[in-house]
Scaffold this active site. Structure first.
Site, short mmCIF file in Angstrom:
data_model
loop_
_atom_site.label_atom_id
_atom_site.label_comp_id
_atom_site.label_asym_id
_atom_site.label_seq_id
_atom_site.Cartn_x
_atom_site.Cartn_y
_atom_site.Cartn_z
N PRO A 10 13.24 -5.43 -4.52
CA PRO A 10 13.90 -4.84 -3.36
C PRO A 10 12.95 -4.46 -2.23
O PRO A 10 11.88 -3.87 -2.48
CB PRO A 10 14.56 -3.58 -3.92
CG PRO A 10 14.75 -3.85 -5.34
CD PRO A 10 13.66 -4.78 -5.77
N ARG A 18 7.85 -3.27 7.45
CA ARG A 18 8.11 -2.05 6.66
C ARG A 18 6.80 -1.26 6.46
O ARG A 18 5.86 -1.77 5.85
CB ARG A 18 8.64 -2.48 5.29
CG ARG A 18 8.81 -1.38 4.29
CD ARG A 18 9.00 -1.96 2.90
NE ARG A 18 9.28 -0.92 1.95
CZ ARG A 18 9.17 -1.06 0.65
NH1 ARG A 18 8.81 -2.21 0.12
NH2 ARG A 18 9.43 -0.06 -0.15
N TYR A 23 1.85 -1.03 3.63
CA TYR A 23 1.97 -2.37 3.07
C TYR A 23 1.28 -3.47 3.88
O TYR A 23 1.27 -4.62 3.46
CB TYR A 23 3.46 -2.71 2.88
CG TYR A 23 4.17 -1.77 1.93
CD1 TYR A 23 3.84 -1.74 0.58
CD2 TYR A 23 5.15 -0.89 2.39
CE1 TYR A 23 4.47 -0.87 -0.30
CE2 TYR A 23 5.79 0.00 1.52
CZ TYR A 23 5.44 0.00 0.18
OH TYR A 23 6.06 0.87 -0.69
N ALA A 82 10.76 -0.71 -5.99
CA ALA A 82 11.18 0.58 -6.54
C ALA A 82 11.85 0.43 -7.91
O ALA A 82 11.90 1.41 -8.68
CB ALA A 82 12.13 1.27 -5.57
N GLU A 103 2.12 -7.09 -13.69
CA GLU A 103 2.77 -6.18 -12.75
C GLU A 103 1.86 -6.02 -11.55
O GLU A 103 0.67 -5.74 -11.71
CB GLU A 103 3.01 -4.84 -13.43
CG GLU A 103 3.56 -3.77 -12.50
CD GLU A 103 3.75 -2.43 -13.20
OE1 GLU A 103 3.64 -2.36 -14.45
OE2 GLU A 103 4.01 -1.44 -12.48
N HIS A 105 1.44 -4.31 -7.50
CA HIS A 105 1.89 -3.48 -6.37
C HIS A 105 0.89 -3.60 -5.23
O HIS A 105 -0.33 -3.48 -5.46
CB HIS A 105 2.02 -2.02 -6.78
CG HIS A 105 2.98 -1.84 -7.90
ND1 HIS A 105 4.35 -1.87 -7.71
CD2 HIS A 105 2.78 -1.68 -9.23
CE1 HIS A 105 4.94 -1.73 -8.88
NE2 HIS A 105 4.02 -1.62 -9.82
N ARG A 112 0.06 7.71 -4.51
CA ARG A 112 1.23 8.04 -3.68
C ARG A 112 2.10 9.10 -4.37
O ARG A 112 1.62 9.82 -5.23
CB ARG A 112 2.00 6.75 -3.38
CG ARG A 112 1.14 5.73 -2.62
CD ARG A 112 1.90 4.47 -2.28
NE ARG A 112 3.03 4.74 -1.40
CZ ARG A 112 4.03 3.87 -1.18
NH1 ARG A 112 4.01 2.70 -1.78
NH2 ARG A 112 5.03 4.18 -0.37
C1 DQA Z 1 5.54 -1.32 -4.26
C2 DQA Z 1 5.42 0.17 -4.60
C3 DQA Z 1 6.79 0.75 -4.95
O1 DQA Z 1 6.66 2.12 -5.27
C4 DQA Z 1 7.73 0.60 -3.77
O2 DQA Z 1 9.01 1.10 -4.11
C5 DQA Z 1 7.80 -0.79 -3.27
C6 DQA Z 1 6.57 -1.56 -3.17
C7 DQA Z 1 4.19 -1.90 -3.79
O3 DQA Z 1 4.10 -3.13 -3.72
O4 DQA Z 1 3.26 -1.16 -3.46
O5 DQA Z 1 8.84 -1.26 -2.85
O6 DQA Z 1 5.93 -2.01 -5.43
#
Ligand code: DQA
Length: 163
Positions: A10, A18, A23, A82, A103, A105, A112
């Protein structure tokens, strides 16, 4: 050519506009180019998909499980957004398919808000990476290739941006 699946959850379609301070300013299309370049260095093809819907991501995990079992894919780089912090269903899908998942991010979730510190994906992931910006997707693909025993191809460096 075997593939590596890159699944984004999402709001990652909003990359570029965004919260750029968190990001970055690159778009999802830029992420897909980074993934194609990284995959190519290992003789792999990157199949990049994004959805804002949990069930769609679960269906893609199941599909990836079948592809991996058939030797057509080596695993998944998953940024579940999220849903990372909320989805037991995604956790069960990964566990149920025994799929190698990294995984990923873009931001360092541990630096954070506290609600981003827990992940339902981490316990069923082969590895967890965070905070390397969009270039980190390429590094996650390199890591997945290494875990799968796929070597970088002659003359193709696995470094950031191909440098
Ligand atoms: C994320 C970190 C998540 O907490 C957040 O909800 C995202 C992006 C990241 O890529 O840093 O949508 O996964």
């Amino acid at each position: 050519m075997p593939s590596v699946l890159v699944l984004n959850g999402p709001n990652l379609n909003l990359l570029g506009s965004r919260e750029p301070a968190v990001y970055g300013s690159e778009s999802l299309a830029d992420v897909e180019r980074i993934c194609q370049d990284a995959a190519q260095r290992f003789g792999l093809r990157a199949a990049c998909r994004q959805s804002n819907h949990e069930g769609v991501l679960i269906d893609w995990i199941h599909e990836a499980g079948r592809l991996c079992a058939q030797g057509e894919a080596i695993g998944v780089v998953l940024n579940a957004g999220a849903l990372t912090h909320t989805s037991i269903a995604l956790h069960d899908a990964i566990r149920g398919t025994a799929l190698p998942v990294i995984e990923y991010h873009i931001s360092n979730v541990h630096a954070r808000e506290a609600f981003r510190h827990h992940s339902w994906v981490s316990p069923v992931a082969r590895a967890v990476m965070a905070g390397l910006g969009v270039q980190g997707y390429g590094l996650a693909i390199a890591a997945l290739a290494q875990l799968a025993g796929v070597a970088a191809q002659e003359g193709k460096s696995p470094g950031i941006n191909g440098k």
